[in-house]
Design an enzyme around this catalytic site. Structure first.
Site, PDB file in Angstrom:
ATOM      1  N   GLU A  87      29.625  93.047 -54.467  1.00 20.02           N
ATOM      2  CA  GLU A  87      29.520  91.700 -55.025  1.00 20.02           C
ATOM      3  C   GLU A  87      28.525  90.812 -54.296  1.00 20.02           C
ATOM      4  O   GLU A  87      28.188  89.720 -54.772  1.00 20.02           O
ATOM      5  CB  GLU A  87      30.894  91.022 -55.027  1.00 20.02           C
ATOM      6  CG  GLU A  87      31.340  90.415 -53.698  1.00 20.02           C
ATOM      7  CD  GLU A  87      31.751  91.429 -52.637  1.00 20.02           C
ATOM      8  OE1 GLU A  87      32.024  91.005 -51.502  1.00 20.02           O
ATOM      9  OE2 GLU A  87      31.810  92.637 -52.949  1.00 20.02           O
TER      10      GLU A  87
ATOM     11  N   HIS B 159      30.050  95.974 -49.822  1.00 15.88           N
ATOM     12  CA  HIS B 159      30.432  94.881 -50.723  1.00 15.88           C
ATOM     13  C   HIS B 159      29.500  94.836 -51.932  1.00 15.88           C
ATOM     14  O   HIS B 159      28.402  94.277 -51.857  1.00 15.88           O
ATOM     15  CB  HIS B 159      30.392  93.545 -49.978  1.00 15.88           C
ATOM     16  CG  HIS B 159      31.566  93.321 -49.098  1.00 15.88           C
ATOM     17  ND1 HIS B 159      32.463  92.285 -49.289  1.00 15.88           N
ATOM     18  CD2 HIS B 159      32.019  94.017 -48.015  1.00 15.88           C
ATOM     19  CE1 HIS B 159      33.398  92.342 -48.349  1.00 15.88           C
ATOM     20  NE2 HIS B 159      33.157  93.378 -47.564  1.00 15.88           N
TER      21      HIS B 159
ATOM     22  N   CYS C 224      36.206  97.480 -49.361  1.00 20.70           N
ATOM     23  CA  CYS C 224      36.263  97.146 -47.935  1.00 20.70           C
ATOM     24  C   CYS C 224      37.677  97.353 -47.394  1.00 20.70           C
ATOM     25  O   CYS C 224      38.072  98.490 -47.169  1.00 20.70           O
ATOM     26  CB  CYS C 224      35.757  95.724 -47.691  1.00 20.70           C
ATOM     27  SG  CYS C 224      35.312  95.413 -45.963  1.00 20.70           S
TER      28      CYS C 224
END
Length: 787
Positions: free
Chosen positions: A209, A207, A112
């Site tokens: 995660e 993202h 990001c």
């Protein structure tokens, strides 16, 4: 793990990764994802991550000597704009400027903000999206270069991942960047991943995660494998220095972020059977029982009760009975002082207390202690007090005695403590907790009542009254004999937030989110109610729980100082009908239940219709952002975090809401050198993510300094005070349970005036009218009793 000391032999079997965090609220989701990768190469089956902030190093000159320690660098997500350089990113911008070629061989993964910084350093344009994407899941498309480079080895052609970004990268015409992945939306085709040519530098805009991202672990595993292969080829693997001196350096870097436990958690605790008194009785399963019991109690009491019983919430009610043996802990954040004294110590008056706090009198009366400490040290004071009181006894009962009370919003991280009252001469606490020896605990599902004492002092007369009135009586009155309305002769002056001010605050939130400073901002308002005559807080609570039943109702009236004839102590009163658990824990696990997304009940609104509304992109994204934030808060201390319930729609007395359940396991795992307790998780998780937004640090600071100080100037000058904090207990049997201070009212002056908070999460998909309606719906749940 994150805070463990590194063994030199173990290092030789590990990859060492430097993670650079820009104070993001998803950092530890990424860190744990990295640490979970074990199949890197024969003989290399573990990863140690050292996390530092983007401002830990003032320049690359400080970082460069440490690079031989690390096999790879991961630059995490964060708020801000890479075009602002060090102002928003610290050392990150200098890192990608390559330090005169000294990082050419160092593998780097940017996520990001890290991806944007990498591309910007190569000359790409980073600018604002026309339509911003926060907490939304999109399909990613790989190209041929992605398959060839190895970062996406094992991936299908398309996969889904979560996007949190206001800015995007345009790399058209940049020959040094190799595009790997794109997505498409109303903004057009957008770059989602790239590699810097001729360098082991990779980046992704999405993202990996997030709990809704597919194959995030595979991406990280591929990067680590590429890093190992790169380092073997370039000789970095052989050159890595692993002597004792460098082990010490790694350990010191690991400690730059404070994760020390509040107190030392022992492997075994005494039973405490000699002094602990627990008497069990069979009673009605009706939740109204708690309130009927309160009717016969003449002693001072705190109540944490349930009017609504459902699975894993509202099963228990607690009536805590403070007495002269109860110690009271009060923290005044603005003063940086904590007071400790016994409940209703006859030698302590409000006048003397104020003089001692102001430094006018050094002769402390009675049991009073004044400790000079900030809010971070306040946690240590609590830990020192409790660590020798923990016992291994009756863990099946949630509370057998311990600390009960309130932790205000400003006691949380990143927030400046300030005065939260119109009266500048009064003392306004940021936290107030009382140690309880005697309590009544009710299991509504099993129909059991417990009279409990830690020091064998449970009032004999009260126990007998409970026996006579409730034991083995399976039926109680069908309707509670409490009034549903406040006295008719009392009038109320109600000062609500100005709609124009709210519109300005809403616009500011949108501006900050569009600039990339925040993904979500929980904008809150304060309403002030002044009665024409003081109504007893208990009388108001009786009406409140009748009109708005909830699983986490609370009554706290802190009469810990006996007033003199010429004094009117600023008694803190708190009345709550909260639907939201914040954090529940036992000796080894903890659970959070974030609530986001609200639909008002009505004749035209049923569960099916509410479910359709609450699963729209706006509501889904709002909940997902908080869910990922909470996972991060837990992952900072605990390696095993699981989403056990994902966005279910639950029904309450006045609204439908979207609820998730996240659990962490292994607080005291013997495999870890650092043992934590639930109070550590509580400290690191405050303020509640559902009341802040994300990233938490910059969001709460913007809300406090730039937005709510003006919006709520009619009440608190911007401070939220008790509202948005938490209420609950820390039991000596290693259990704890805290609810979020919402759907509540509170007074700092014994009921002369009341304050009610209400708000909601603002996202880029929010509308002014929609957020106003949601705020008023939440406010009405409690304000209705004054209207």
């Amino acid at each position: 793990m994150l805070s463990d000391t590194i063994d030199t032999k173990q290092q030789q079997q590990q990859l060492h990764v430097l993670f650079i965090d820009s104070y993001d609220s998803f950092t530890y989701n990424v860190v744990r994802l990295i640490e979970q990768q074990t199949d890197i190469s024969p003989g290399v089956n573990a990863v140690h991550v050292t996390t530092v902030h983007s401002d830990t190093f003032q320049s690359m000159d400080q970082l460069l000597p440490l690079l031989p320690l690390f096999d790879a660098i991961v630059v995490g997500p964060g708020p801000g704009n890479p075009n602002n350089g060090a102002q928003d990113m610290g050392i990150i911008s200098e890192l990608f400027e390559n330090a005169n070629g000294k990082l050419d061989e160092v593998p780097i993964l940017g996520i990001c903000l890290g991806f944007q910084a990498m591309c910007l350093a190569q000359g790409a344009d980073v600018s604002e999206l026309n339509t911003i994407k926060h907490g939304q899941v999109y399909e990613m498309h790989l190209n041929d270069a992605a398959r060839a480079c190895g970062l996406f080895s094992g991936y299908p052609d398309t996969f889904k991942s979560t996007r949190y970004h206001s800015l995007h990268v345009n790399a058209e015409g940049i020959d040094t960047l190799l595009p790997l992945c794109t997505t498409e939306d109303e903004n057009g085709i957008l770059l989602m991943s790239a590699q810097t040519k001729n360098k082991p530098w990779f980046g992704v805009q999405y993202h990996p995660e997030s709990c809704c991202s597919e194959l995030g672990g595979l991406l990280v595993s591929n990067f680590l494998k590429l890093s190992f292969i790169n380092n073997v080829k370039t000789g970095r693997w052989e050159k890595k220095k692993l002597n004792g001196e460098f082990s010490d350096i790694l350990s010191r870097l690991d400690r730059t972020i404070d994760r020390d436990p509040i107190y030392k958690v022992k492997e075994k605790y005494p039973k405490g059977e000699d002094t602990t008194y627990v008497k069990q009785f069979e009673v009605s399963e009706d939740p109204k029982l708690t309130f009927e019991i309160c009717n016969i109690i003449r002693e001072e009491k705190f109540v944490m009760s349930s009017s609504v019983i459902s699975e894993n919430t509202g099963e228990w009610s607690i009536i805590a009975l403070p007495n002269s043996a109860s110690q009271v802990f009060t923290h005044y954040g603005a003063m940086k002082k904590t007071t400790v004294h016994y409940w209703q110590d006859s030698e302590i008056s409000y006048t003397l207390l104020k003089k001692c706090l102001d430094g006018q009198d050094s002769d402390l009366p009675g049991s009073l202690e004044v400790i000079h400490e900030d809010k971070s040290q306040f946690w240590i004071t609590l830990g020192k007090f409790m660590e020798n009181k923990i016992i291994d006894n009756h863990r099946e009962i949630p509370f057998i005695g311990g600390l009960v009370g309130i932790l205000g919003y400003e006691i949380g991280q990143y927030i400046a403590c300030g005065r939260c009252n119109d009266d500048e001469n009064s003392l306004v606490p940021d936290a107030k907790l009382v140690f309880i020896n005697n309590s009544i605990v009710i299991n509504h599902k099993q129909g059991k009542l417990y009279c409990i004492s830690l020091d064998n002092t449970f009032p004999v007369a009260l126990e007998q009254s409970l026996r006579d009135s409730f034991v083995r009586k399976k039926n109680i009155k069908q309707s509670l004999s409490w009034p549903k309305y406040l006295p008719e002769e009392i009038d109320f002056i109600i000062t609500m937030p100005d709609k124009l001010d709210y519109a300005k605050a809403f616009k500011k939130c949108q501006d900050y989110m569009h600039k990339g400073d925040s993904y979500e901002m929980c904008l809150t308002t304060q309403t002030k109610v002044v009665p024409s005559a003081v109504i007893e807080p208990w009388r108001i609570f009786q009406t409140l729980v009748q009109r708005n039943p909830a699983p986490f109702s609370s009554f706290f009236e802190f009469k810990d100082i006996i007033p003199r004839q010429d004094e009117t102590p600023p008694v803190l009163c708190f009345l709550s009908t909260s639907p939201e658990r914040f954090l529940k824990w036992d000796a080894d696990t903890c659970e959070l239940r974030p609530i986001k997304g609200t639909v008002k009940k009505g004749p035209q609104m049923n569960l099916a219709k509410a479910t359709r509304i609450l699963k729209t992109p706006k509501e889904f994204g709002e909940n997902l952002m908080i869910l990922d934030l909470i996972r991060n808060d837990l992952y900072e201390l605990v390696p095993d975090v699981r989403v056990e319930e994902f966005m279910s729609v639950q029904e309450y007395a006045t609204v439908y809401q979207l609820v998730s359940v996240v659990k962490a396991h292994g607080l005291t795992s013997a495999s870890k050198k650092t043992r934590y307790s639930g109070i550590d998780v509580l400290k690191h998780s405050l303020p509640p993510g559902s009341m802040t937004g994300a990233p938490k640090k910059i969001t709460v600071q913007l809300l406090q300094d730039k937005i709510e100080s003006k919006l709520n100037k009619h009440v608190n000058g911007g401070a939220r005070g008790v509202y948005s904090g938490v209420t609950g207990y820390w039991s000596v049997n290693s259990n704890g349970d805290w609810s979020v201070n919402i759907r509540c009212m509170y007074s700092y002056n014994g009921g002369t005036s009341w304050q009610l908070g209400a708000g909601g999460a603002i996202t880029v998909l929010s509308t002014l009218d929609g957020e106003l309606e949601e705020m008023y719906n939440k406010l009405e749940s409690n304000l209705q009793i004054f209207m």
